[in-house]
Design a protein around this motif. Structure first.
Motif, PDB file in Angstrom:
ATOM      1  N   CYS A 168       0.929  -1.308  -0.191  1.00  0.00           N
ATOM      2  CA  CYS A 168       0.228  -0.120  -0.094  1.00  0.00           C
ATOM      3  C   CYS A 168       1.055   1.562  -0.434  1.00  0.00           C
ATOM      4  CB  CYS A 168      -0.905  -0.363   0.963  1.00  0.00           C
ATOM      5  SG  CYS A 168      -2.391   0.884   0.577  1.00  0.00           S
ATOM      6  N   ASN A 169       1.078   1.852  -1.022  1.00  0.00           N
ATOM      7  CA  ASN A 169       2.011   2.750  -1.281  1.00  0.00           C
ATOM      8  C   ASN A 169       1.159   3.931  -2.200  1.00  0.00           C
ATOM      9  OD1 ASN A 169       3.675   4.584  -1.322  1.00  0.00           O
ATOM     10  ND2 ASN A 169       4.385   3.249  -4.036  1.00  0.00           N
ATOM     11  N   PRO A 170       0.949   4.718  -1.602  1.00  0.00           N
ATOM     12  CA  PRO A 170       1.017   5.594  -0.085  1.00  0.00           C
ATOM     13  C   PRO A 170       0.661   4.831   0.914  1.00  0.00           C
ATOM     14  CG  PRO A 170       1.017   7.641  -1.063  1.00  0.00           C
ATOM     15  CD  PRO A 170       0.662   6.261  -2.035  1.00  0.00           C
ATOM     16  N   HIS A 171       0.965   4.807   2.479  1.00  0.00           N
ATOM     17  CA  HIS A 171       0.078   3.519   2.937  1.00  0.00           C
ATOM     18  C   HIS A 171      -0.826   4.392   4.115  1.00  0.00           C
ATOM     19  CE1 HIS A 171       0.178   1.799   7.091  1.00  0.00           C
ATOM     20  NE2 HIS A 171       0.070   0.450   6.432  1.00  0.00           N
ATOM     21  N   ASN A 172      -2.104   3.583   3.516  1.00  0.00           N
ATOM     22  CA  ASN A 172      -2.721   3.187   4.189  1.00  0.00           C
ATOM     23  C   ASN A 172      -3.273   2.333   5.401  1.00  0.00           C
ATOM     24  OD1 ASN A 172      -5.987   3.215   5.693  1.00  0.00           O
ATOM     25  ND2 ASN A 172      -6.772   3.531   3.560  1.00  0.00           N
ATOM     26  N   PRO A 173      -3.621   2.608   7.123  1.00  0.00           N
ATOM     27  CA  PRO A 173      -3.621   4.442   7.537  1.00  0.00           C
ATOM     28  C   PRO A 173      -2.821   5.273   7.867  1.00  0.00           C
ATOM     29  CG  PRO A 173      -3.497   2.294   9.382  1.00  0.00           C
ATOM     30  CD  PRO A 173      -3.363   1.720   7.545  1.00  0.00           C
ATOM     31  N   GLY A 174      -0.946   4.498   7.717  1.00  0.00           N
ATOM     32  CA  GLY A 174      -0.150   5.462   8.273  1.00  0.00           C
ATOM     33  C   GLY A 174       0.155   6.320   7.648  1.00  0.00           C
ATOM     34  N   GLY A 175       0.277   6.909   6.447  1.00  0.00           N
ATOM     35  CA  GLY A 175       0.099   7.879   5.720  1.00  0.00           C
ATOM     36  C   GLY A 175       1.586   8.143   5.179  1.00  0.00           C
ATOM     37  N   ARG A 176       2.818   6.358   5.105  1.00  0.00           N
ATOM     38  CA  ARG A 176       3.271   6.915   4.799  1.00  0.00           C
ATOM     39  C   ARG A 176       3.701   7.325   3.305  1.00  0.00           C
ATOM     40  NH1 ARG A 176       8.624   5.391   6.290  1.00  0.00           N
ATOM     41  NH2 ARG A 176       8.948   6.774   4.521  1.00  0.00           N
ATOM     42  N   VAL A 177       5.129   7.845   3.274  1.00  0.00           N
ATOM     43  CA  VAL A 177       4.938   7.815   1.119  1.00  0.00           C
ATOM     44  C   VAL A 177       6.318   6.795   1.393  1.00  0.00           C
ATOM     45  CG1 VAL A 177       5.036   9.460  -0.019  1.00  0.00           C
ATOM     46  CG2 VAL A 177       4.055  10.183   1.285  1.00  0.00           C
ATOM     47  N   TRP A 178       6.153   5.822   0.822  1.00  0.00           N
ATOM     48  CA  TRP A 178       7.159   5.228   1.095  1.00  0.00           C
ATOM     49  C   TRP A 178       8.541   5.408   0.533  1.00  0.00           C
ATOM     50  CZ3 TRP A 178       7.260   2.442   4.936  1.00  0.00           C
ATOM     51  CH2 TRP A 178       5.776   1.608   4.913  1.00  0.00           C
ATOM     52  N   SER A 179       9.530   5.683   0.858  1.00  0.00           N
ATOM     53  CA  SER A 179      10.590   7.036  -0.028  1.00  0.00           C
ATOM     54  C   SER A 179      11.124   5.582  -1.115  1.00  0.00           C
ATOM     55  CB  SER A 179      11.871   6.955   1.257  1.00  0.00           C
ATOM     56  OG  SER A 179      13.172   6.130   1.837  1.00  0.00           O
ATOM     57  N   LYS A 180      11.970   5.735  -2.005  1.00  0.00           N
ATOM     58  CA  LYS A 180      12.594   4.844  -3.060  1.00  0.00           C
ATOM     59  C   LYS A 180      13.437   4.366  -2.184  1.00  0.00           C
ATOM     60  CE  LYS A 180      14.757   6.246  -7.447  1.00  0.00           C
ATOM     61  NZ  LYS A 180      14.790   6.408  -8.652  1.00  0.00           N
ATOM     62  N   GLU A 181      14.343   4.727  -1.883  1.00  0.00           N
ATOM     63  CA  GLU A 181      15.083   3.992  -0.811  1.00  0.00           C
ATOM     64  C   GLU A 181      14.339   2.647  -0.035  1.00  0.00           C
ATOM     65  OE1 GLU A 181      15.479   7.359  -0.736  1.00  0.00           O
ATOM     66  OE2 GLU A 181      16.908   7.170  -2.201  1.00  0.00           O
ATOM     67  N   GLU A 182      13.812   2.610   0.392  1.00  0.00           N
ATOM     68  CA  GLU A 182      13.021   1.223   0.889  1.00  0.00           C
ATOM     69  C   GLU A 182      12.001   0.795   0.097  1.00  0.00           C
ATOM     70  OE1 GLU A 182      10.185   4.382   3.225  1.00  0.00           O
ATOM     71  OE2 GLU A 182      10.388   3.835   5.185  1.00  0.00           O
ATOM     72  N   LEU A 183      11.559   1.485  -1.186  1.00  0.00           N
ATOM     73  CA  LEU A 183      11.339   0.943  -2.203  1.00  0.00           C
ATOM     74  C   LEU A 183      12.117   0.042  -2.969  1.00  0.00           C
ATOM     75  CD1 LEU A 183       8.760   3.205  -3.583  1.00  0.00           C
ATOM     76  CD2 LEU A 183       7.992   1.277  -1.993  1.00  0.00           C
ATOM     77  N   GLN A 184      13.412   0.643  -2.836  1.00  0.00           N
ATOM     78  CA  GLN A 184      14.368  -0.859  -3.663  1.00  0.00           C
ATOM     79  C   GLN A 184      14.795  -1.572  -2.845  1.00  0.00           C
ATOM     80  OE1 GLN A 184      17.499   2.745  -3.809  1.00  0.00           O
ATOM     81  NE2 GLN A 184      16.787   3.136  -6.026  1.00  0.00           N
ATOM     82  N   LYS A 185      14.996  -1.436  -1.180  1.00  0.00           N
ATOM     83  CA  LYS A 185      15.125  -2.197  -0.567  1.00  0.00           C
ATOM     84  C   LYS A 185      14.286  -3.537  -0.710  1.00  0.00           C
ATOM     85  CE  LYS A 185      17.231  -2.744   3.564  1.00  0.00           C
ATOM     86  NZ  LYS A 185      17.274  -2.024   5.404  1.00  0.00           N
ATOM     87  N   LEU A 186      13.322  -3.172  -0.792  1.00  0.00           N
ATOM     88  CA  LEU A 186      12.307  -4.005  -0.630  1.00  0.00           C
ATOM     89  C   LEU A 186      11.504  -5.054  -2.107  1.00  0.00           C
ATOM     90  CD1 LEU A 186       9.029  -5.479  -0.016  1.00  0.00           C
ATOM     91  CD2 LEU A 186       8.108  -2.608  -0.683  1.00  0.00           C
TER      92      LEU A 186
END
Ligand SMILES: Cc1ncc(COP(=O)(O)O)c(C=O)c1O
Length: 388
Positions: A168-186
């Motif tokens: 879920c990107n951006p994340h519902n319910p936490g409102g995080r907009v996952w960063s490029k680095e986080e998505l790369q790692k994932l």
């Protein structure tokens, strides 16, 4: 100019947000700050396009016009610097309809699908109703923002043979907009363990500067080989009722599989109102969105301040995107049932209950601030009263 300050009476319009809660809770005069739609009128450009359709008066079978593809391609390019080709676009009657079909296309019964905890509740429902195994990876609250637990996810990818992950990107319910680095790692983890990513990016346009939306596709050069992106203009422009969405599939192999399942289910035809509203929103909605985002931000700031002053024991995540706030009431030491009872019957205010988002949502609630300030003020006072 949109007037977001003007309250609009939605009672009696068959609104799920406003009209179903009396029956659900058997309580009168409840104020709804739950479910993710906004109490604002749709952009004038969309309403004008519908007026034109109604003036013409014929609502027969409608072809998907070339101009709609162009509007989508231009929007993604201008707003998200994402290059999409016409043949990479599929239409569905909603993001969940698309994700459900993808689950059926890419997995078999009993295959394992991973989602985060907490996350948008229907993900878990569609996994289990399609008889797939549900595995959750808990998000970590790190200094008031969610981060992914990569070690936990890797462990689950490896030992529980995860086939698909719904992100879920951006994340519902936490409102995080996952960063490029986080998505790369994932993405690198998913690649290593052969996990297909279904990236739900329905909140992609509701992002506050300085945060930047990164589509999962863009986080790694070959990430589109093992991912499918789901989005829609319905969240952005408050058109949830027209039930429409777009799916971007860059991999020809994945596209073939998804299209085959879509045709098996005969889901490839989109209703006229969806086609018209979608095109008008993408073509004319930008100014409206540019006005909306600061309004939402000011409502968020107002809410954070209100809680600081009146309810400092409620911990709130400050969202980087979306109009949803994740509230932690655990300091009150109330059970979930007691918390809900207080909010509904004492405060007369409806929020989404946190446990529906996953086990970590215990003693949490989700608050929707996409409403006129006067409605929000009233709702916040009701929350404060409920907890007195
Ligand atoms: C993350 C997410 N995905 C999907 C949806 C629903 O989309 P649709 O109505 O297009 O199925 C929502 C609605 O709130 C949502 O928040």
């Amino acid at each position: 100019m949109p007037n977001f300050e003007q309250p609009i009476d939605r009672l009696g319009s068959n609104s799920i947000k406003w009209d179903t809660i009396l029956k659900t809770y058997n309580e009168k005069e409840l104020l709804p700050l739950w479910i993710a739609d906004m109490d604002f009128k749709a952009p004038a450009g969309v309403l004008n396009a519908y007026q034109k359709l109604l003036d013409h008066g014929i609502l027969g079978y409608t072809d998907t016009p070339e101009s709609l593809y162009t509007a989508i391609i231009n929007w993604e390019k201008e707003q998200h610097q994402l290059a999409i080709e016409k043949e990479e676009i599929l239409f569905f009657s909603g993001v969940l309809a698309g994700i459900t079909t993808a689950i059926q296309a890419f997995t078999k019964p009993n295959d394992t699908i991973l989602i985060h905890d907490p996350v948008y509740p229907p993900f878990a429902n569609i996994i289990t109703t399609n008889r797939r195994q549900l595995v959750r990876s808990r998000l970590i609250d790190e200094d008031g923002r969610f981060v992914m637990d990569f070690a936990d996810m890797e462990e689950k990818f490896k030992h529980q043979h995860v086939k698909v992950m719904i992100l879920c990107n951006p994340h519902n319910p936490g409102g995080r907009v996952w960063s490029k680095e986080e998505l790369q790692k994932l993405g690198n983890l998913c690649k290593k363990y052969d996990v297909l990513v279904l990236s739900d990016e329905i909140h992609q346009d509701l992002v506050f500067p300085p945060y930047e939306m990164t589509s999962f596709f863009k986080a790694g050069e070959d990430f589109s080989d093992f991912s499918v992106q789901f989005t829609s203009m319905t969240k952005t422009f408050n058109l949830a009722g027209i039930k429409n969405s777009v799916v971007f599939v860059k991999s020809a192999k994945l596209r073939k599989q998804l299209t085959r399942k879509q045709e098996e289910n005969f889901q490839q035809e989109i209703n006229t109102f969806g086609l018209v509203g979608m095109e008008a929103a993408y073509e004319t909605g930008k100014e409206w969105l540019n006005e909306l985002l600061p309004y939402i931000q000011s409502n968020i700031a107002y809410t954070m301040k209100f809680f600081q002053e009146h309810l400092p024991n409620v911990h709130i995540m400050s969202p980087e995107g979306t109009y949803l706030l994740w509230l932690d009431f655990s300091k009150y030491e109330l059970s979930d049932a007691e918390l809900e009872e207080r909010l509904i019957h004492k405060g007369k205010v409806v929020l989404n209950t946190g446990v529906s988002y996953g086990p970590s949502g215990k003693q949490h609630m989700r608050l929707n601030v996409a409403c006129p300030r006067a409605t929000l003020e009233e709702g916040l006072h009701r929350i404060a009263m409920a907890l007195k």
